[in-house]
Design a protein around this motif. Structure first.
Motif, PDB file in Angstrom:
ATOM      1  N   HIS A 120     -11.543 -19.459  -1.719  1.00  0.00           N
ATOM      2  CA  HIS A 120     -11.638 -18.112  -1.148  1.00  0.00           C
ATOM      3  C   HIS A 120     -13.054 -17.516  -1.247  1.00  0.00           C
ATOM      4  CE1 HIS A 120     -10.242 -14.019  -0.208  1.00  0.00           C
ATOM      5  NE2 HIS A 120     -11.017 -13.617  -1.193  1.00  0.00           N
ATOM      6  N   HIS A 124     -15.726 -15.973   1.682  1.00  0.00           N
ATOM      7  CA  HIS A 124     -16.491 -14.728   1.842  1.00  0.00           C
ATOM      8  C   HIS A 124     -17.930 -15.017   2.313  1.00  0.00           C
ATOM      9  CE1 HIS A 124     -13.894 -11.425   0.795  1.00  0.00           C
ATOM     10  NE2 HIS A 124     -13.456 -12.034  -0.282  1.00  0.00           N
ATOM     11  N   ASP A 311     -10.475  -9.292   2.964  1.00  0.00           N
ATOM     12  CA  ASP A 311      -9.819 -10.591   3.056  1.00  0.00           C
ATOM     13  C   ASP A 311      -9.270 -10.886   4.458  1.00  0.00           C
ATOM     14  OD1 ASP A 311     -10.480 -11.053   0.504  1.00  0.00           O
ATOM     15  OD2 ASP A 311      -8.491 -10.705  -0.348  1.00  0.00           O
TER      16      ASP A 311
HETATM   17 ZN    ZN Z   1     -11.670 -11.585  -1.212  1.00  0.00          ZN
END
Ligand code: ZN
Ligand code: KG4
Length: 344
Positions: A120, A124, A311
Motif C-alpha cells: 500500500h 501512495h 486511499d
Molecule cells: Zn493510505
C-alpha cells in the motif's frame, strides 16, 4: 495492459481498472469514514464489517462502469478484456485487508488471471504516475507523508528503492491529528481542518515559538512527537493564544522541517524529480513550499491531485503494472505490518 485492482487496507473499499499503469479507466470507492468520526478513531471491527458489506457492490459497479465505458455488450466480454488483478496486501488493518485479499484470490482463480500483490505504501508513491502529463525521471526522491508514515525514499527505477530516512516516532499525519484534537479543531483526522484553521491566521505573531525537530541534523530522519508536546505546553502557558495562530505556527514548523530534509535529499542524491504521496501530501502549504524550492533548484516537482492522496485502488494497479510480479493466488497473504521497503 488492463489491471483491475482492489484496495481495502483501512476504511475505504476501493476498486479500479487502469490501463498501462497510468491511465485511470474506472474507479469506485465506498468509505466507512463517517462511522469513525463518531468514535473519534477507526474501530477495526466496524471497518472490516463495512469492508465485507461494500466489497461486492464496489466490485460489481467497477466492472459495470468499465463495460459501459469501453462499449462491451456483455459483462463476460468486459471481464475477458482484463489482463491481471492486483491487491493491497498491507500494511493496514488485518480485518480490512483480508476482505480485499480473499476477494482478489477468489477472482484470480475463478477468472483464471494473474494476481499481483501490492504494498500500500508503494501505492501512495505511484499515485504520481496516474494521468501525469509530465514524465517522471529516475532516479527520483519521494517524500511519503501519511497518518502512519513519514519516509524519504530514493527511487532508482521501478521496483528498486533505497530507504533514506523516516520518522523516529510519530508520523507527520498523526502529529497533525493529535494537534488538531488538542486545539479542539477535530476529534478525528483533523489534518485538513487544522490546515484550514492555519489559513485564518493572517500574521504569525509567534514565529519560532515551536521547535523545528531535527532540522539541522545531518540525516534524513524526522521526529514529531516533541512538537505535539510543545504545542501542549504552549497552550498551557498562553491559554489566550488564538487556535489559528498556534495552528499556523505548527504547520509552519512541520513544513519547514519536511522541506529542509527533503530538499537536502534531492540535492545530495542529485535527482531531477521529486515526488510526494500520502494523506498529508494534500496539504496546500507543503505543496506550495516544495513547488517553490524545486523551481529554485531546477527540479521537477510531482504531486498527485488531492483526491489521489487518499486511499484509492487506482495507484495499486499502477504499482502492479510496473512491478509485474505475479504470485500464485494461493500464496498471496495479507500482511498488516508491511513496511515501505518490504516486498509485498
Ligand atoms: Zn493510505
Ligand atoms: O494516512 P493517510 O495517507 O490515509 C490513508 O492512507 O487514507 O492520510 C491521512 C492523514 C491523516 O493524518 C490526515 O489528518 C492527514 O493525512 N491529512 C492532512 C491533510 N489532509 C489529510 N494533513 C495535513 N494537511 C492536510 N490538508
Amino acid at each position: 495492459m488492463k489491471i483491475l485492482a482492489i484496495e481495502t487496507s483501512c476504511d475505504e473499499t476501493a476498486c479500479a481498472i487502469v490501463e498501462d499503469g497510468v491511465k485511470e479507466l474506472v474507479s469506485v470507492v465506498a468509505s466507512s469514514k463517517e462511522l469513525h468520526e463518531v468514535t473519534g478513531g477507526v474501530v477495526p471491527e466496524v471497518a472490516s464489517r463495512k469492508q465485507m458489506e461494500f466489497m461486492m457492490p464496489v466490485l460489481e459497479k467497477t466492472v459495470e462502469d468499465y463495460r459501459r465505458k469501453m462499449g462491451f455488450e456483455s459483462r463476460k466480454q468486459a471481464v475477458d478484456s482484463i489482463d491481471a488483478l492486483a491487491v493491497t496486501v498491507g500494511p493496514g488493518l488485518i480485518g480490512s485487508l483480508v476482505v480485499g485479499v480473499t476477494t482478489a484470490k477468489a477472482l484470480a482463480l475463478a477468472w483464471k488471471k494473474p494476481l499481483i500483490p501490492v504494498n500500500h505504501l508503494v501505492g501512495h508513491i505511484y499515485a504520481n504516475f496516474i494521468d501525469n502529463p509530465r514524465k517522471i525521471q529516475f532516479p527520483a526522491v519521494c517524500l511519503l507523508v501519511s497518518g502512519g508514515h513519514t519516509d524519504l525514499v530514493l527511487l532508482k527505477r521501478h521496483g528498486e528503492f533505497e530507504y533514506l530516512g523516516g520518522t523516529l516516532d510519530d508520523a507527520v499525519g498523526e502529529c497533525f491529528d493529535k494537534t488538531a484534537r488538542l486545539l479542539g479543531i477535530s476529534k478525528y483526522l483533523g489534518g485538513a481542518l487544522l490546515s484550514k484553521k492555519a489559513e485564518e491566521c493572517k500574521e504569525n505573531s509567534i514565529v519560532g515559538k515551536l521547535p523545528r525537530p531535527m532540522i539541522r541534523e545531518d540525516n534524513y530522519d524526522f521526529s514529531f512527537s516533541g512538537l505535539k508536546t510543545a504545542v501542549k505546553r504552549l497552550v498551557a502557558a498562553e491559554p489566550n493564544l488564538p487556535a489559528e495562530t498556534i495552528a499556523r505556527e505548527f504547520e509552519t514548523a512541520v513544513v519547514e522541517v519536511l522541506v529542509e530534509k527533503t530538499m537536502r535529499a534531492v540535492k545530495e542524491k542529485g535527482v531531477k524529480s521529486l515526488l510526494m504521496g500520502g494523506g498529508v501530501a494534500a496539504n496546500k502549504t507543503l505543496r506550495a513550499a516544495l513547488e517553490k524550492e524545486c523551481e529554485k533548484s531546477g527540479v521537477v516537482f510531482h504531486v498527485p491531485p488531492v483526491r489521489l492522496c487518499t486511499d484509492y485502488a487506482v495507484y495499486i494497479a499502477s504499482v502492479a503494472y510496473f512491478e509485474k510480479e505475479t504470485v500464485s493466488p494461493v500464496k498471496v497473504k495479507a500482511d498488516p505490518s508491511l513496511r515501505i521497503m518490504d516486498k509485498a
